[in-house]
Design a protein around this motif. Structure first.
Motif, PDB file in Angstrom:
ATOM      1  N   GLN A  64      29.098  -1.276 -21.353  1.00 34.20           N
ATOM      2  CA  GLN A  64      29.966  -0.527 -20.437  1.00 34.20           C
ATOM      3  C   GLN A  64      30.339   0.835 -21.033  1.00 34.20           C
ATOM      4  N   ARG A  65      30.673   0.852 -22.315  1.00 37.51           N
ATOM      5  CA  ARG A  65      31.021   2.126 -22.964  1.00 37.51           C
ATOM      6  C   ARG A  65      29.831   3.077 -22.996  1.00 37.51           C
ATOM      7  N   SER A  66      28.650   2.537 -23.224  1.00 39.46           N
ATOM      8  CA  SER A  66      27.452   3.366 -23.233  1.00 39.46           C
ATOM      9  C   SER A  66      27.219   3.983 -21.853  1.00 39.46           C
ATOM     10  N   ARG A  67      27.371   3.162 -20.804  1.00 37.95           N
ATOM     11  CA  ARG A  67      27.228   3.688 -19.445  1.00 37.95           C
ATOM     12  C   ARG A  67      28.275   4.747 -19.149  1.00 37.95           C
ATOM     13  N   ALA A  68      29.495   4.538 -19.611  1.00 37.56           N
ATOM     14  CA  ALA A  68      30.569   5.508 -19.372  1.00 37.56           C
ATOM     15  C   ALA A  68      30.272   6.828 -20.077  1.00 37.56           C
ATOM     16  N   ARG A  69      29.760   6.763 -21.319  1.00 39.82           N
ATOM     17  CA  ARG A  69      29.423   8.004 -22.029  1.00 39.82           C
ATOM     18  C   ARG A  69      28.313   8.775 -21.308  1.00 39.82           C
ATOM     19  N   ARG A  70      27.296   8.041 -20.826  1.00 36.12           N
ATOM     20  CA  ARG A  70      26.222   8.715 -20.083  1.00 36.12           C
ATOM     21  C   ARG A  70      26.758   9.338 -18.803  1.00 36.12           C
ATOM     22  N   ALA A  71      27.641   8.632 -18.113  1.00 33.79           N
ATOM     23  CA  ALA A  71      28.214   9.166 -16.870  1.00 33.79           C
ATOM     24  C   ALA A  71      29.065  10.405 -17.143  1.00 33.79           C
ATOM     25  N   GLU A  72      29.847  10.390 -18.216  1.00 31.76           N
ATOM     26  CA  GLU A  72      30.659  11.558 -18.560  1.00 31.76           C
ATOM     27  C   GLU A  72      29.782  12.757 -18.900  1.00 31.76           C
ATOM     28  N   GLN A  73      28.692  12.534 -19.607  1.00 25.53           N
ATOM     29  CA  GLN A  73      27.773  13.631 -19.924  1.00 25.53           C
ATOM     30  C   GLN A  73      27.142  14.176 -18.644  1.00 25.53           C
ATOM     31  N   HIS A  74      26.798  13.288 -17.725  1.00 25.46           N
ATOM     32  CA  HIS A  74      26.218  13.718 -16.458  1.00 25.46           C
ATOM     33  C   HIS A  74      27.231  14.531 -15.651  1.00 25.46           C
ATOM     34  N   VAL A  75      28.487  14.124 -15.663  1.00 30.38           N
ATOM     35  CA  VAL A  75      29.544  14.864 -14.953  1.00 30.38           C
ATOM     36  C   VAL A  75      29.707  16.249 -15.565  1.00 30.38           C
ATOM     37  N   ARG A  76      29.682  16.339 -16.904  1.00 31.25           N
ATOM     38  CA  ARG A  76      29.792  17.660 -17.549  1.00 31.25           C
ATOM     39  C   ARG A  76      28.639  18.569 -17.138  1.00 31.25           C
ATOM     40  N   THR A  77      27.431  18.014 -17.087  1.00 29.61           N
ATOM     41  CA  THR A  77      26.266  18.799 -16.678  1.00 29.61           C
ATOM     42  C   THR A  77      26.423  19.271 -15.236  1.00 29.61           C
ATOM     43  N   LEU A  78      26.847  18.384 -14.355  1.00 31.04           N
ATOM     44  CA  LEU A  78      27.022  18.764 -12.948  1.00 31.04           C
ATOM     45  C   LEU A  78      28.136  19.791 -12.781  1.00 31.04           C
ATOM     46  N   GLU A  79      29.210  19.677 -13.565  1.00 32.47           N
ATOM     47  CA  GLU A  79      30.293  20.667 -13.479  1.00 32.47           C
ATOM     48  C   GLU A  79      29.819  22.037 -13.928  1.00 32.47           C
ATOM     49  N   SER A  80      29.011  22.091 -14.979  1.00 37.73           N
ATOM     50  CA  SER A  80      28.501  23.394 -15.424  1.00 37.73           C
ATOM     51  C   SER A  80      27.555  23.983 -14.381  1.00 37.73           C
TER      52      SER A  80
END
Length: 113
Positions: A64-80
């Motif tokens: 679950q933590r691994s999935r959350a880290r990947r999702a947070e990185q994806h959100v940062r990419t989409l925000e940029s």
């Protein structure tokens, strides 16, 4: 907190059962045999089951933590990307602002007649 409460209650029940059943009984597992109290056997099986459940929960938590880290990185990419697209849109909607600032400097450098 609820899990901890359930765990404490379960362990208390197992300990009371182990203390109440102290008579030694022959225990056989396939061809291996020994004398053990039923309470100790139940307490041992309960502790092993709790450890196994903890291990399974830990593995699930790590996934679950691994999935959350990947999702947070994806959100940062989409925000940029969103910031970049907003900047492009502003430049395309206001081309006169960028031209007027460069045109004003060109006009001011020419001598007035």
């Amino acid at each position: 907190m609820l899990r901890l409460l359930i765990l404490v209650i379960l362990l208390a029940v197992l300990i009371v059962f182990a203390l109440s059943n102290t008579d030694l009984e022959p225990i056989w597992l396939v061809s291996f045999g020994w004398h053990l109290s039923i309470g100790t056997l139940v307490l041992g099986v309960g502790v092993i089951a709790l450890l196994f459940g903890f291990l399974i929960g830990l593995i699930g938590d790590m996934q679950q933590r691994s999935r959350a880290r990947r999702a947070e990185q994806h959100v940062r990419t989409l925000e940029s990307q969103l910031v970049e697209l907003h900047q492009r849109l502003d430049r395309l909607q206001n081309p006169t602002a960028s031209l007027s600032s460069s045109g004003a400097s060109a006009v001011s450098s020419e001598p007035k007649v």
